[in-house]
Design a protein around this motif. Structure first.
Motif: not given
Length: 409
Positions: A137-139, A176-180
């Motif tokens: 996950k990313q910000y 903060y999740d996986k849609d980056h």
């Protein structure tokens, strides 16, 4: 047998508009060529003549695999094409442009497998490995309406959008999740592979991977997009998958259309590939032979112009150190003499690098000639030679080239 929708040709050969290769394919390839400054092909009124680029092109279901060759009379037999296809795959593997052991080596030996299959399967395997290890996950910042005030309130947007809905707040806030961006790029590459793998053994593997992959925003990545990718300890496992995704996405040309064709072209300059292959084979054995090997070694020549031999060898140290030059040429000169320009170039290299010996290194279909004669330039202490190295050994790519070449020095 080749797939019905596959054509195999050699570099520098002519492909006429007939049979599988139709007018619409010709038009699409001509547009691709124009985008790349006409470096891939020469266009004729009834077909195309390939240049020194090898690899694979897929357009509207037709796959064209361009194979290397060094002999203008190269046999057009399926067996010979299979030999050169295997040699090309091995060259790409050795130069780290392809990692065959990741894509099922048993499949590579099948005549129906082409380079796109190999790259697609490599990418899918890398993504499946990431899924197994757990996606990060990313910000990232998101602007929109939320039901609770968080982050920074965007006054202009809030006033224009929420005059009626007083319970909402238009803000820019961190998520903060996986849609980056990293996953969006991988998702775009998966969509391209889905388009080009329909009807092949890879389609179901691609669909399974997509089902297990998180839903992410659809993007159209370009060079700038890849430059924005974060690089840190958490993203290190993504390095290979992103490198393949970059190759696939930046060589995908959906804007080149003749009707409804979409195109993907993975092409490599055979001159550069041969140079890289020789350089790596030399480096693999250099220490054992007492040599140091350098590539891309340039020096100033005149004003802002520099010169760069392909490969520089050094043997010994201090006062006993000797320097040698190698320039690779992907062409078979048979018994003809090298060009005057090539010889002048080697003379200058020797002079500028204080080298005693220079070599023009050519590929050959014949067994390597062990005795190489270094002939001095007139009135000079340095010399030049022609090296002709066998590309194949026992019908497979010669993996002892490094030993043989260093043995000549």
């Amino acid at each position: 047998m080749l797939k019905e929708n596959t054509i195999q040709v050699f570099e520098h050969s002519f492909l006429p508009i007939e049979g599988k290769f139709e007018q619409r394919h010709f038009v699409a390839l001509s547009k691709l060529n124009a985008l790349h400054n006409y470096q891939y092909f020469d266009l004729k009124h009834n077909g195309i003549v390939f240049k020194q680029f090898v690899g694979v092109i897929q357009v509207d279901g037709l796959t064209i695999e361009i194979l290397p060759k060094i002999d203008k009379n190269e046999s057009e037999s399926a067996e010979n094409k299979q030999k050169w296809q295997s040699a090309l795959i091995e060259m790409l593997r050795v130069t780290r442009k392809l990692k065959v052991q990741k894509v099922g080596e048993a499949n590579v030996s099948k005549q129906s497998i082409h380079l796109l299959d190999i790259y697609f399967e490599w990418f899918l395997s890398e993504v499946q490995l990431l899924l197994h290890q757990g996606l990060i996950k990313q910000y990232y910042k998101e602007t929109g309406n939320v039901k609770a005030l968080k982050g920074k309130l965007e006054f202009a947007g809030h006033l224009s959008k929420n005059l009626v809905h007083k319970e909402r707040f238009y803000t820019t806030h961190q998520v903060y999740d996986k849609d980056h961006l990293t996953h969006q790029i991988l998702g775009q590459a998966l969509s391209i592979i889905e388009t080009f793998s329909k009807g092949t053994y890879l389609y179901s593997k691609c669909k399974t991977t997509q089902l297990n992959f998180p839903e992410v925003k659809t993007i159209n990545a370009n060079e700038v997009t890849f430059s924005r990718l974060p690089k840190n300890r958490k993203t290190a496992p993504y390095e290979t998958a992103l490198a393949i995704a970059r190759l696939i996405i930046l060589n995908y040309a959906p804007n080149i259309k003749s009707g409804s064709e979409q195109m993907l072209a993975l092409l490599f300059d055979m001159n550069s590939l041969w140079e890289e292959y020789i350089l790596i084979r030399l480096k693999q054995v250099a220490d054992d032979k007492g040599f140091k090997v350098y590539g891309q070694n340039s020096t100033g020549f005149w004003k802002n112009i520099s010169i760069r031999p392909d490969i520089v060898l050094e043997k010994g140290e201090g006062d006993t150190k000797e320097t040698f030059i190698i320039d690779t040429k992907w062409k078979n000169i048979d018994n003809s003499a090298p060009s005057t320009n090539d010889l002048r170039q080697m003379y200058v290299y020797n002079d500028y690098w204080s080298s005693t010996k220079a070599m023009l290194l050519y590929p050959s279909n014949l067994p390597s000639v062990q005795d190489v004669e270094f002939t001095p330039f007139k009135n000079q202490k340095h010399a030049c030679s022609l090296g002709k190295i066998s590309v194949f050994k026992d019908a497979v790519l010669n993996d002892t080239i490094g030993d043989e070449v260093l043995g000549w020095f």
